[in-house]
Design a protein around this motif. Structure first.
Motif, PDB file in Angstrom:
ATOM      1  N   SER A 105       0.818  -1.222   0.000  1.00  0.00           N
ATOM      2  CA  SER A 105       0.000   0.000   0.000  1.00  0.00           C
ATOM      3  C   SER A 105       0.850   1.269   0.000  1.00  0.00           C
ATOM      4  O   SER A 105       0.500   2.253  -0.662  1.00  0.00           O
ATOM      5  CB  SER A 105      -0.965   0.002   1.180  1.00  0.00           C
ATOM      6  N   GLU A 106       1.948   1.275   0.718  1.00  0.00           N
ATOM      7  CA  GLU A 106       2.813   2.464   0.736  1.00  0.00           C
ATOM      8  C   GLU A 106       3.490   2.663  -0.618  1.00  0.00           C
ATOM      9  O   GLU A 106       3.601   3.788  -1.098  1.00  0.00           O
ATOM     10  CB  GLU A 106       3.848   2.362   1.855  1.00  0.00           C
ATOM     11  N   HIS A 143       0.911   4.118  -2.925  1.00  0.00           N
ATOM     12  CA  HIS A 143       0.675   5.515  -2.587  1.00  0.00           C
ATOM     13  C   HIS A 143       1.798   6.402  -3.137  1.00  0.00           C
ATOM     14  O   HIS A 143       1.533   7.451  -3.748  1.00  0.00           O
ATOM     15  CB  HIS A 143       0.548   5.680  -1.072  1.00  0.00           C
ATOM     16  N   GLN A 188       1.533   9.302  -6.154  1.00  0.00           N
ATOM     17  CA  GLN A 188       1.941  10.696  -5.971  1.00  0.00           C
ATOM     18  C   GLN A 188       2.849  11.149  -7.115  1.00  0.00           C
ATOM     19  O   GLN A 188       2.691  12.252  -7.642  1.00  0.00           O
ATOM     20  CB  GLN A 188       2.660  10.875  -4.633  1.00  0.00           C
TER      21      GLN A 188
END
Length: 97
Positions: A13-14, A17, A21
């Protein structure tokens, strides 16, 4: 005519993310990026990744080359010139494909 299909993949998930970005700064989303990646695999008939156990050497070599270029007076290219070259390459690829 080929249709669209859904894909389901598991991603940290990181990582997702952080990638979103960066992609948003290019005006892109994850779907567009994945499609570009898959299109390049098909076009090149290869996986467009550079695998290395020590990529820092490549980055360092690139930085040294850029430093040498600047020391020799290279100031870069105008963005319109780069875009024109990219358009030419895309047009040529379309004619050959």
């Amino acid at each position: 005519m080929p249709g669209n299909t859904n894909m389901s993949i598991r991603v940290d998930s990181e990582l997702k993310h952080q990638a979103e970005q960066i992609l948003s700064q290019f005006g892109m989303n994850m779907t567009g990026a994945v499609n570009m990646f898959l299109q390049q695999i098909v076009r090149e008939r290869a996986v467009p990744l550079s695998l290395s156990l020590d990529s820092s050497r490549a980055v360092y070599a690139d930085l040294l080359a850029a430093q040498t270029d600047r020391a020799q007076g290279y100031t870069g290219r105008e963005s319109e010139e780069v875009l024109a070259d990219m358009r030419d390459l895309i047009e040529k690829a379309g004619q050959n494909g």
